[in-house]
Write an enzyme that holds these catalytic residues in place. Structure first.
Site, PDB file in Angstrom:
ATOM      1  N   GLU A  69       0.935   6.023 -11.552  1.00 49.75           N
ATOM      2  CA  GLU A  69       0.931   5.045 -11.041  1.00 49.75           C
ATOM      3  C   GLU A  69       0.040   4.051 -11.378  1.00 49.75           C
ATOM      4  OE1 GLU A  69       0.587   4.757  -6.545  1.00 49.75           O
ATOM      5  OE2 GLU A  69       2.142   5.544  -6.544  1.00 49.75           O
TER       6      GLU A  69
ATOM      7  N   GLU B  38       7.978  10.612  -5.796  1.00 52.25           N
ATOM      8  CA  GLU B  38       6.901   9.882  -4.712  1.00 52.25           C
ATOM      9  C   GLU B  38       8.096   9.546  -3.499  1.00 52.25           C
ATOM     10  OE1 GLU B  38       3.168   9.420  -4.561  1.00 52.25           O
ATOM     11  OE2 GLU B  38       2.596  10.843  -6.104  1.00 52.25           O
TER      12      GLU B  38
HETATM   13  C1  GCO Z   1       0.232   6.753  -4.446  1.00 53.66           C
HETATM   14  C2  GCO Z   1       0.278   8.580  -4.805  1.00 53.66           C
HETATM   15  C3  GCO Z   1      -0.735   9.158  -3.557  1.00 53.66           C
HETATM   16  C4  GCO Z   1      -0.434   8.509  -2.096  1.00 53.66           C
HETATM   17  C5  GCO Z   1       1.571   8.481  -1.976  1.00 53.66           C
HETATM   18  C6  GCO Z   1       0.762   7.244  -0.388  1.00 53.66           C
HETATM   19  O1  GCO Z   1       1.634   6.368  -4.207  1.00 53.66           O
HETATM   20  O2  GCO Z   1      -1.166   5.656  -3.520  1.00 53.66           O
HETATM   21  O3  GCO Z   1       0.479   8.721  -6.117  1.00 53.66           O
HETATM   22  O4  GCO Z   1      -1.458   9.952  -4.657  1.00 53.66           O
HETATM   23  O5  GCO Z   1      -1.560   9.808  -1.521  1.00 53.66           O
HETATM   24  O6  GCO Z   1       1.603   7.649  -2.335  1.00 53.66           O
HETATM   25  O7  GCO Z   1       0.210   6.439  -0.272  1.00 53.66           O
END
Ligand code: GCO
Length: 476
Positions: free
Chosen positions: A201, A385
């Site tokens: 990200e 994710e």
């Molecule tokens: C993000 C990260 C994760 C987070 C998840 C929940 O997207 O911020 O990759 O580390 O913990 O997305 O917010």
């Protein structure tokens, strides 16, 4: 995905774990396409679980690890909602064997974790710290012994503080430090690890870490956005080149948080704001990588930092793109927003929200995946994710019967299956997250795990969602 900034202005309507969750769960059908009776995902589809170093490892001063920007940020009073830090987190550094056992029990074929750059290079560059490397050696060997494929993410936001002290991602030189780190990691671990994601990200890191506060390193100002996006993109391109030169046969890609942007109303002002916001949130990172071009609306901002040949370096062929999906974004025209005058607005089209205040929109995942088929040449995708925080409450016997999380996962996996059926080249799905962990600016208040973690004892216990997903994976 998004820190408090998104959570804050939203009404915290909770998706109730009790009656509503149970009612929904009773309607949950198994993950098989009703029409064909065939499993909806192709053979070889990867089922995985995701975590990241700072959120779980702890041991922040052990075995020569250097400090990262998240250590500095979390130790700054007032930055983390519950005043916590990742100093200990889930103590995964010492308990990784137990955690790997859980991954195996869940039937996951793959585990995506990140390497803490400051464990390998405490000062960002210079000599490699052998003790830091040994930890990842042990972790990888333990995973492989259980037939779990390790997926490495090289950068999940924990820049060595020493590099931040020299300007961090505002400096072009950081991209070259990253390439050296990627090369060294590939040389040492590439014999056993096939899948490598460069970044996690970069868009969220640029927005919340450098443009509006909410994440480390806590900089603010629109002037930071373009250099931070550009230098991370360049770093990913150089990292891919370095790894390709180091070893043949690796599968190389990167991971982005991609969320379809919808206007809050049909007004022209809101529709234009949504287009601008899409450029900032999604396309500023995505288009240089996938198309070798910066979105027009950002061209002026990027021009001063782009040098000859940069876009070609960023526009590397990749073997996969990882998509982190949590919800759509609902945006309105907002002259006070630092993000091109577009900001989050009221959500009227959705009635269910997670404990983060994020709307539950499985259709948005379908929309995002289809977007790649129609707009980006149908590349190889993985959902790297997807998951949700809910206010997990143990029942009398201590079990967490998180039917709300099961319903969330089920609906999103169904949406992914629909996209596969409609021709998207999706090869895998990784749940966020294996276990409850340090949720950035929210600290330990928000629980995303399939495993509940008691932070006093570090005891892990499976929630109902863990057993449910394990069962779905076993069924194929
Ligand atoms: C993000 C990260 C994760 C987070 C998840 C929940 O997207 O911020 O990759 O580390 O913990 O997305 O917010």
């Amino acid at each position: 995905m998004v820190p408090m900034l998104l959570a804050r202005p939203l009404p915290r309507r909770r998706f109730l774990a009790g009656s509503l969750g149970a009612a929904l769960a009773s309607r949950i059908s198994p993950l098989f396409a009703a029409e064909t009776g065939k499993p909806p995902f192709p053979p070889g589809f990867t089922w995985g679980a995701s975590t990241s170093a700072y959120q779980i490892e702890g041991a922040f001063m052990e075995d020569g690890r250097g400090l990262s920007i998240w250590d500095s940020y979390a130790h700054t009073p007032g930055k983390i909602a519950d005043g916590s830090t990742g100093d200990v987190a889930c103590d995964h550094y010492h308990r990784f064997r137990e955690d790997v056992d859980w991954i195996a029990k869940g039937g996951f074929g793959a585990y995506r974790f990140s390497i803490a750059w400051p464990r390998l290079f405490p000062d960002g560059g210079g000599p490699l710290n052998p003790k830091g490397l040994e930890f990842y050696d042990r972790l990888i060997d333990t995973l492989l012994a259980k037939k779990i494929e390790p997926w490495i993410c090289l950068y999940h936001w924990d820049l060595p503080q020493a590099l931040q002290d020299h300007g961090g991602w505002l400096e072009r030189g950081t991209a070259h430090y990253f390439a050296d780190y990627a090369r060294a990691a590939g040389r040492k671990l590439g014999d056993r690890v096939r899948h490598w994601a460069m970044f996690n990200e970069p868009n969220i890191h640029a927005i919340f870490g450098h443009t509006v506060d909410g994440h480390a390193p806590g900089l603010t100002g629109w002037q930071h956005f373009a250099p931070v996006v550009h230098h991370q993109g360049l770093a990913a391109g150089l990292g891919i080149q370095a790894l390709r030169a180091e070893r043949a046969g690796l599968k190389l890609g990167t991971v982005m948080s991609l969320q379809p942007v919808h206007p809050c109303t049909e007004s022209e002002a809101d529709r234009n704001a949504a287009t601008r916001f899409d450029a900032v949130w999604n396309r500023a990172c995505l288009d240089p990588l996938m198309k070798g071009a910066v979105p027009d609306v950002l061209a002026k901002d990027f021009a001063p930092v782009i040098r000859d040949g940069d876009l070609k370096t960023i526009h590397q062929p990749i073997d996969f793109l990882g998509i982190n999906y949590y919800s759509r974004l609902h945006v309105r025209d907002d002259p006070n927003s630092a993000l091109l005058g577009a900001g989050f607005g009221p959500i009227t089209s959705v009635s269910q929200f997670t404990a983060m205040g994020w709307p539950i929109e499985p259709d948005g995942l379908y929309e995002e995946l289809m977007n790649f088929k129609t707009g980006y040449g149908n590349p190889v995708l993985y959902v790297t994710e997807n998951g949700a925080a809910f206010d997990d409450k143990p029942s009398a016997d201590g079990r967490i019967d998180d039917q709300d999380r099961i319903a969330f996962l089920k609906s999103h996996i169904d949406a992914a299956a629909r996209a596969v059926r409609d021709g998207v080249d999706l090869r895998g799905y990784f749940v966020w997250s294996l276990m409850d962990n340090f949720e950035w600016a929210e600290g330990f208040k928000r629980r995303f795990g399939l495993l509940h973690v008691d932070y006093k004892t570090q005891r892990r216990s499976p929630k109902a969602s863990f057993d449910w997903l394990a069962q779905q994976i076993r069924r194929g």
